[in-house]
Design an enzyme around this catalytic site. Structure first.
Site, PDB file in Angstrom:
ATOM      1  N   PRO A   5       0.817  -1.199   0.062  1.00  0.00           N
ATOM      2  CA  PRO A   5      -0.017   0.134  -0.040  1.00  0.00           C
ATOM      3  C   PRO A   5       0.783   1.341   0.085  1.00  0.00           C
ATOM      4  CG  PRO A   5      -0.810  -1.701   1.710  1.00  0.00           C
ATOM      5  CD  PRO A   5       0.633  -2.164   1.255  1.00  0.00           C
ATOM      6  N   CYS A   6       0.546   2.317  -0.716  1.00  0.00           N
ATOM      7  CA  CYS A   6       1.073   3.541  -0.728  1.00  0.00           C
ATOM      8  C   CYS A   6       0.361   4.712  -0.585  1.00  0.00           C
ATOM      9  CB  CYS A   6       2.179   3.579  -2.009  1.00  0.00           C
ATOM     10  SG  CYS A   6       3.311   4.839  -2.190  1.00  0.00           S
ATOM     11  N   PRO A   7      -0.423   4.886   0.279  1.00  0.00           N
ATOM     12  CA  PRO A   7      -1.476   5.878   0.666  1.00  0.00           C
ATOM     13  C   PRO A   7      -1.156   7.395   0.778  1.00  0.00           C
ATOM     14  CG  PRO A   7      -1.128   4.809   2.822  1.00  0.00           C
ATOM     15  CD  PRO A   7      -0.304   4.302   1.720  1.00  0.00           C
ATOM     16  N   THR A   8       0.111   7.527   1.105  1.00  0.00           N
ATOM     17  CA  THR A   8       0.428   9.026   1.235  1.00  0.00           C
ATOM     18  C   THR A   8       1.785   9.185   0.335  1.00  0.00           C
ATOM     19  OG1 THR A   8      -0.199   8.601   3.488  1.00  0.00           O
ATOM     20  CG2 THR A   8       1.002  10.641   2.975  1.00  0.00           C
ATOM     21  N   PHE A   9       1.351   9.604  -1.057  1.00  0.00           N
ATOM     22  CA  PHE A   9       2.507   9.667  -2.107  1.00  0.00           C
ATOM     23  C   PHE A   9       3.184  10.987  -1.716  1.00  0.00           C
ATOM     24  CE2 PHE A   9      -0.996   7.683  -4.930  1.00  0.00           C
ATOM     25  CZ  PHE A   9      -0.218   6.396  -4.909  1.00  0.00           C
TER      26      PHE A   9
END
Length: 441
Positions: A79-83
């Site tokens: 997951p990479c929610p906060t680019f």
């Protein structure tokens, strides 16, 4: 001399969609990890290797019993929610540091930490389409930043946005894939590995009837056991195929499954047995290529939908084929929710097209996945088929957890296509023996 199956691990493995695809492509998956405890019963039920439940940030790479550099592939979808927080940190400095205290820490860094530790010949990382247009707090393109970190580890990196429908999955699902290798070869051009295409006319939108023979025919487990003149059995992945066939559709995927209220029960409940044989080539494949009578008496797993009240059932019935309503468009007296708070859609899936993207939100409600011919939302099994999970892949968990696991997964068929391309192009392993678990014997 028989080649052994290439070795892989699956990080952020969930229920095991990526693992399934890797296995089907000829990889021997040695280990998986996910933070969600409810995924373990599903993963363990369908795979025979160790799966760890835990926070990957606090997990050290395990001893896989391999020599240095012997691991072929690290795969996963972090997951990479906060680019905006993606920065140019030194990945090799993560090896010994505590990452849980760093608020800027991104889980993809743990993916790269495992890559740095094992030094696999190749890696495969999946992420959301939105990463393509994302920038960090310094105004740098996130994809460029992450690719640079991968290159710093000594890998040649390719980034590609793919739609699963182009690889035989009966669903439009766009995801971003990073492929890297450190052995000095070109990464596969995945555009050249596509097997399917948009239909060119109405006839090509119709169900693709199965023409394959039963088990009395020669067993064609190998993806390579064909002559140029033979019809290639689905699925078949090769670089630059001679022809691409029209997308698989919702009808191809699910319309052989029985109604979930076979006796007219309201609300719809579940069905536990097949009532007819497979019709399309996709149905034939996803059932495990049964013979003419092999579907009889077999248990149909997870063919269960949530209950519906009469208002929802009536609204579902109003929808035409492949049409949708925004909640706010429905007359106020028929609103299922307050339209100012829940601007959702009601959508009946079109049987002549691939489905819309199967999402984890299905565990909350099924309004965007209404069955094309029945007044109900789709079942777990139907969602699994749209994601290309085979029918013998069971979800032995509560229905809500099953829907979430299906929606979060990498479609196994898409994973198989990419992994096959990596196996052949990067690792140079193309022998048929790699496709059978007995290859190591």
């Amino acid at each position: 001399m028989t080649e052994s199956r290439p070795k892989a691990i699956d990080l952020f493995c969930g229920a095991g969609g990526l693992t399934q695809g890797l296995s089907d492509a000829g990889f021997d998956v040695l280990w998986g990890i996910d933070h969600e405890e409810n995924t373990k019963p599903t993963y363990d039920h369908n795979h025979d290797h160790e799966m760890t439940v835990g926070d990957i940030r606090e997990t050290s790479p395990p001893d896989l019993g391999l020599e240095e550099g012997e691991l072929d592939l690290v795969a996963g979808g972090p997951p990479c929610p906060t680019f905006s927080l993606v920065g140019r940190s030194k990945i090799n400095s993560l090896e010994g540091q505590s990452t849980t205290t760093d608020e800027r820490h991104q889980l993809y860094e743990d993916f790269l930490r495992f890559v740095a530790h094992y030094e696999p010949k190749a890696f495969l990382m999946e992420n959301v389409k939105g990463m393509l247009s994302a920038a960090n707090d310094d105004g740098e393109d996130v994809v460029d930043v992450i690719s640079g970190q991968m290159e710093d580890l000594g890998y040649e990196v390719t980034v590609k946005l793919l739609d699963s429908a182009d690889f035989g999955v009966p669903q439009h699902r766009e995801r971003l894939f990073f492929i890297g290798n450190r052995i000095g070869v070109d990464n596969p051009d995945l555009d050249e590995w596509k097997t399917h295409r948009p239909p060119s006319n109405e006839e090509e939108k119709q169900i693709k009837f199965n023409t394959a023979g039963g088990p009395e025919e020669e067993n064609q487990e190998s993806l390579h056991a064909y002559t140029e003149e033979e019809e290639k059995e689905f699925p078949h992945f090769e670089e630059s195929p001679e022809r691409r066939v029209p997308w698989n559709t919702v009808a191809d995927a699910i319309l052989d499954l029985p109604p979930v209220s076979p006796n007219g029960e309201t609300p719809p409940t579940q069905a536990e047995e097949y009532t007819m044989g497979p019709v399309s080539e996709y149905q034939y494949w996803i059932r495990g290529r049964p013979g003419p009578d092999e579907w009889e008496g077999r248990t149909l797993y997870n063919h269960e939908c949530r209950g519906h009240n009469m208002r929802d059932l009536t609204l579902y019935k109003l929808l035409g084929e492949g049409t949708s309503y925004i909640i706010g468009d429905i007359p106020e007296e028929h609103q299922p929710y307050r339209s100012d708070i829940f601007p959702d859609k009601l959508k009946k899936q079109n049987p002549k097209e691939p489905s819309t993207t199967v999402v984890a939100h299905l565990y909350k409600d099924g309004h965007m996945f209404i069955h094309p011919t029945e007044a109900r939302s789709i079942t777990v099994r139907e969602a699994a088929r749209l994601q290309s999970f085979p029918d013998d892949f069971e979800f032995p968990v509560a229905r809500t957890h099953a829907f979430k696991q299906v929606g979060n997964a990498v479609p196994p068929l898409l994973a198989q296509a990419i992994a096959t391309a990596v196996r052949k192009t990067v690792l140079g392993i193309s022998q048929d023996s790699t496709l059978s678990p007995e290859a190591d014997d």
